[in-house]
Motif scaffolding. Structure first.
Motif, PDB file in Angstrom:
ATOM      1  N   ARG A  24      68.278   5.995 -19.323  1.00 32.90           N
ATOM      2  CA  ARG A  24      69.814   5.788 -18.035  1.00 32.90           C
ATOM      3  C   ARG A  24      69.518   4.555 -17.540  1.00 32.90           C
ATOM      4  O   ARG A  24      70.858   3.518 -17.197  1.00 32.90           O
ATOM      5  CB  ARG A  24      69.827   7.010 -16.977  1.00 32.90           C
ATOM      6  N   ALA A  67      70.565   1.710 -20.331  1.00 33.15           N
ATOM      7  CA  ALA A  67      71.836   1.560 -20.134  1.00 33.15           C
ATOM      8  C   ALA A  67      72.676   0.963 -20.071  1.00 33.15           C
ATOM      9  O   ALA A  67      73.288  -0.216 -19.936  1.00 33.15           O
ATOM     10  CB  ALA A  67      72.155   2.884 -20.253  1.00 33.15           C
ATOM     11  N   ARG A  68      72.022   0.655 -17.797  1.00 30.02           N
ATOM     12  CA  ARG A  68      72.521   0.180 -16.956  1.00 30.02           C
ATOM     13  C   ARG A  68      71.863  -1.420 -17.324  1.00 30.02           C
ATOM     14  O   ARG A  68      73.116  -2.341 -17.080  1.00 30.02           O
ATOM     15  CB  ARG A  68      71.888   0.825 -15.764  1.00 30.02           C
ATOM     16  N   GLU A  70      74.448  -2.816 -19.784  1.00 35.67           N
ATOM     17  CA  GLU A  70      75.822  -3.418 -19.311  1.00 35.67           C
ATOM     18  C   GLU A  70      75.633  -4.434 -18.558  1.00 35.67           C
ATOM     19  O   GLU A  70      76.689  -5.083 -18.629  1.00 35.67           O
ATOM     20  CB  GLU A  70      76.335  -1.530 -18.650  1.00 35.67           C
TER      21      GLU A  70
END
Length: 52
Positions: free
Chosen positions: A40, A43-44, A47
């Protein structure tokens, strides 16, 4: 900040080593949860890089 490709490789290694620990069954779930948190975070980070 860690390079995303390096982080992904580390996570892949952790997944490859992930296995049940019959002496401490909770450890498997703790390790799995930590890998999930790492993914996670990655992924952040990806992004943010894509939006920057």
């Amino acid at each position: 900040m860690t390079a995303p490709a390096f982080t992904a490789r580390q996570i892949a290694r952790e997944i490859g080593r992930l296995s049940p620990d019959w002496r401490n069954p909770e450890r498997y779930f703790e390790n799995r949860h930590e890998i999930e948190r790492e993914l996670r975070r990655l992924a952040r980070q990806l992004e943010r890089m894509g939006n920057g």
